[in-house]
Design an enzyme around this catalytic site. Sequence first.
Site, PDB file in Angstrom:
ATOM      1  CB  CYS A  79      20.075  72.210  42.436  1.00 13.46           C
ATOM      2  SG  CYS A  79      20.970  71.793  40.750  1.00 13.46           S
ATOM      3  CG  HIS A 181      19.569  77.045  41.884  1.00 13.06           C
ATOM      4  ND1 HIS A 181      20.188  76.519  42.778  1.00 13.06           N
ATOM      5  CD2 HIS A 181      19.807  76.280  40.591  1.00 13.06           C
ATOM      6  CE1 HIS A 181      21.120  75.647  42.389  1.00 13.06           C
ATOM      7  NE2 HIS A 181      20.879  75.392  41.158  1.00 13.06           N
ATOM      8  CD  GLU A 183      19.054  79.096  45.403  1.00 10.16           C
ATOM      9  OE1 GLU A 183      19.953  78.253  44.814  1.00 10.16           O
ATOM     10  OE2 GLU A 183      18.117  78.592  45.887  1.00 10.16           O
TER      11      GLU A 183
END
Length: 204
Positions: A79, A181, A183
Amino acid sequence: MIAIIDYGAGNLRSVTNALAKLGYKPKVTREPEDVVNAAAVIFPGVGAAADAMQSLKDSVLDEAIRAVIRGNQPLFAVCVGMQVLLSSTEEGGWNECLGIIPGSVKKLPAGLKVPHIGWNQVKQMVRHPIFEDIPDESNFYFVHSYYAEPEDTTVIAGTTEYGLTLCSVLIKDNLVATQFHPEKSGAIGLRMYDNFLKMAGVKE
């Protein structure tokens, strides 16, 4: 050692938990020496690019990241971490970034819902180990108002449609960067991190 860079703007807990689910034991660090000596580096990002750059400079982590790139060490940027790799950003007027990847960071076009939040598809533009066992046009989770526009289009490894075709995966040598992202992207995001760490030769 897997170093997760802590510069006050990263999504540290989510990234750490994601790697822990995969069986890895990363080290969250603000120390440039840890970053330079790591077997693999993850450069997460949340927030504004200008603030991120100031924090990196204050902690001398900007030079550590440049050293990692010069040494061709594996680095995964996420990001805002991806955005500050470029030359400059429009965010906050105009701000200089790391200049590792020539190009600029631009605001998403007028008329779109900004920030771009939620799931969107990533079209794979190259065959690469980072995409191992990840189907083309898989959905990943995005949260951003700006996008990276590299001058050299050959580094664009994945694209996403959101009012325009934007670079959502950037790859150059041992550098991998994503606008989304991993994650926050469930099992498919974990797979991408695992692919990266296996590429880096890191043991669980």
